[in-house]
Scaffold this active site. Structure first.
Site, PDB file in Angstrom:
ATOM      1  N   ASP A   7      10.103  35.651  31.062  1.00 50.68           N
ATOM      2  CA  ASP A   7      10.091  34.993  29.765  1.00 50.68           C
ATOM      3  C   ASP A   7      11.479  34.975  29.129  1.00 50.68           C
ATOM      4  O   ASP A   7      12.249  35.920  29.264  1.00 50.68           O
ATOM      5  CB  ASP A   7       9.103  35.749  28.853  1.00 50.68           C
ATOM      6  CG  ASP A   7       9.019  35.167  27.467  1.00 50.68           C
ATOM      7  OD1 ASP A   7       8.618  33.997  27.346  1.00 50.68           O
ATOM      8  OD2 ASP A   7       9.361  35.874  26.502  1.00 50.68           O
ATOM      9  N   GLU A  55      11.832  31.059  32.950  1.00 55.54           N
ATOM     10  CA  GLU A  55      11.682  30.156  31.814  1.00 55.54           C
ATOM     11  C   GLU A  55      13.051  30.084  31.156  1.00 55.54           C
ATOM     12  O   GLU A  55      13.429  30.970  30.391  1.00 55.54           O
ATOM     13  CB  GLU A  55      10.637  30.679  30.817  1.00 55.54           C
ATOM     14  CG  GLU A  55      10.394  29.697  29.669  1.00 55.54           C
ATOM     15  CD  GLU A  55      10.161  30.361  28.323  1.00 55.54           C
ATOM     16  OE1 GLU A  55       9.832  29.631  27.372  1.00 55.54           O
ATOM     17  OE2 GLU A  55      10.333  31.585  28.197  1.00 55.54           O
TER      18      GLU A  55
END
Length: 581
Positions: A295, A348
């Site tokens: 993330d 990401e």
């Protein structure tokens, strides 16, 4: 480099000099005193004071007579003299929120039945030439027991329901929003306090192992969202663990995300790097996870991420890159792939930082895949426009092919696109209800035939109208309506077509797998292109991004002969007008 530090730190049932009990160890080099507290000693920090192992900064104690499921915390007398009760950073299981204590737990009891899956995974050279279609899931809101006070499903309950649904829909993988222990439901799991503990909201560690095992036995891979970019300030967590910046930087210009109100790991500290790399290996090796989606990588790469002038400190060369975080990501990827062939790591990452999915030995960060945020943004910009005006934005929908091979991309419509006022996927589409569904059908067809692996967030496969909320179940009742069930069938058939036709996935990262036929017909808002397989097989894709039928529309094709239509997003079975070709 102690990449299995979870085997030594934390709590572990052992037999010491023929006496059973639990061994505890914790890293707190600047603490004045550390004790183990729990029901077994009346939560009194004076009773079981730990021994300091000197320069290592580790405190340890063996407490005889303790057993599995005993509840405990570490009582830390910090460098400042303040006493704080901390959750075990390496704890394998925690109490259900809002409680925050750790629970003694043996995670080696489960008997796995996925050897065939794991052996096949180990044999893979990589995942780049494989079909990957990911269903992104938040376990707390995919389904709920509404009739039982809207409770969560357990890991075991959701495993049996979800595996049947994912298989039926033709997805190859699921990706779980973070299931590491977290105190706040509304954080969706992205503010982690228990990095080594699957959240107790849905059951025990064995229950989560059963969940993963069930997926593997049915041929479904499991990817886990992993959050090494930041952690919350909760008093019981990692923040200011021994009264100093232990896991984080003390200087808020390097150690704090102002936007999120969270702390940033100190990636230059060996003990912190080992904590995080151990954690990555832990989920893969102990829970058989097939991949980690990391993330907020952009927030790790740049020292000035979401900061104004004067709110950040340049690196040693005067630049904005976080060299310590970059080095950490490279090392993490190297270690993960060296020890676990066949798994995947996914970034990401929303900037133009170069080489995110390139090997470390070629100067890259070492991820196997990167989310294609640019494609997602441009595609939504294009599709949210009224079809009448799309002819003026042909370059928006074709631009992705200019950089399509700069990284190993995954095309994504994730949870982030259907929250905070952005609207659901069906809600973003222009026009009346019929046009909205027609738009979304052709968008998904474009997505599944465009180079790149696929990811779709739950609920968007059947056209949920409302934005996603972590507090309630998806609107499954919509499937009684033909337009919604038709859209669901379209996604199902796209997945099956995608997995069947090698031309749609084998050369995703190779320019030889794609060729334009016509990208210039802006007046008609059409695209035509070829997808190719390694063996020379190919598919011709023709897309019409308006509701106006283009009769007798001529395109060039690579070979003379009869071409059969094998998929049409306007078919009646999908809720379309059934205009074939």
């Amino acid at each position: 480099n102690h990449y299995r530090s979870y085997e030594k730190l934390g709590s572990h049932k052992i037999v010491h000099e023929n006496i059973g009990g639990v061994f505890f160890a914790v890293w707190a080099p600047n603490a004045q005193r550390v004790s183990v507290i729990g029901d077994f000693n009346g939560w009194d920090g004076r009773i079981h004071q730990m021994r300091n192992r000197g320069s290592s900064g580790i405190w340890e104690i063996f407490i005889p007579g303790l057993v599995e499921q005993d509840i405990y915390k570490f009582s830390v007398k910090q460098a400042t003299g303040r006493i704080v009760d901390k959750t075990d950073p390496y704890g394998f299981f925690n109490e259900v929120r809002p409680k925050t204590a750790s629970i003694v737990w043996n995670i080696d009891k489960y008997n796995w039945n996925d050897k065939e899956w794991i052996d096949e995974r180990k044999s893979r050279e990589n995942n780049i030439s494989r079909p990957i279609s990911i269903y992104e899931v938040h376990l707390g809101s995919w389904k709920r027991k509404v009739e039982e006070e809207n409770r969560f499903l357990t890991y075991r309950e959701i495993a049996n329901d979800l595996v049947n649904y994912v298989k039926e829909m033709g997805f190859t993988h699921i990706e779980l929003l973070p299931i590491e222990e977290h105190p706040l439901d509304a954080s969706w799991g992205y503010q982690v306090t228990g990095y080594f503990a699957p959240t107790s909201r849905y059951g025990t560690p064995e229950d989560f192992m059963y969940f993963v095992d069930t997926m593997h036995q049915n041929g479904i891979g499991v990817i886990l969202d992993w959050v090494p970019g930041h952690f919350p300030k909760d008093d019981h967590g990692l923040a200011m663990f021994d009264g100093t910046g232990l896991y984080e930087h003390l200087d808020p210009r390097k150690g704090e995300h102002m936007d999120w109100g969270t702390k940033i790991f100190n990636y230059g500290r060996n003990e912190v790097r080992n904590f995080l790399i151990s954690n990555a290996l832990f989920w893969i090796e102990k829970y058989h996870i097939d991949g980690l989606r990391v993330d907020a990588v952009a927030s790790m790469l740049y020292l000035d991420y979401s900061r104004k002038e004067g709110e950040w400190v340049p690196n040693q060369f005067g630049g904005r890159e976080n060299l310590e975080a970059i080095d950490f990501l490279k090392k993490m990827n190297e270690v993960v792939y060296a020890r676990n062939p066949g798994v995947t790591t996914i970034a990401e990452e929303s900037t133009a930082f170069g080489g995110v999915s390139h090997p470390v030995y070629l100067g890259g960060l070492g991820f196997e895949f990167k989310w294609n945020m640019g494609w997602m943004h441009d595609t939504l910009v294009y599709f949210t426009k009224d079809p009448v005006f799309r002819k003026y934005h042909q370059g928006t929908i074709t631009f992705s092919m200019i950089y399509a091979y700069s990284e190993n991309f995954i095309l994504v419509f994730s949870h982030d696109e259907v929250v905070h006022g952005k609207g659901s996927m069906i809600g973003k589409m222009p026009g009346d209800e019929w046009q909205k569904f027609a738009n979304l059908r052709v968008l998904y067809t474009y997505m599944w035939t465009h180079p790149g692996k696929k990811l779709l967030f739950m609920g968007q496969e059947f056209g949920q109208w409302s934005e996603w909320s972590e507090a309630r179940s998806l609107d499954w009742h919509l499937l009684q309506y033909e337009k919604h069930s038709g859209l669901q069938r379209l996604v199902k058939d796209l997945n099956k077509l995608y997995s069947k036709e090698k031309a749609l996935y084998e050369l995703d990262t190779n320019p030889n797998g794609f060729e334009w036929i016509d990208f210039y017909d802006a007046d008609n808002s059409t695209l035509a292109y070829i997808r190719k397989a390694k063996d020379g097989g190919f598919l011709v894709v023709v897309l019409n991004f308006t509701p106006v039928p283009r009769e007798n529309y001529r395109i060039g094709v690579p070979k003379e002969g009869f071409y059969e239509e094998i998929f049409n997003s306007d078919a009646a079975i999908y809720g379309g007008s059934n205009m074939g070709n």
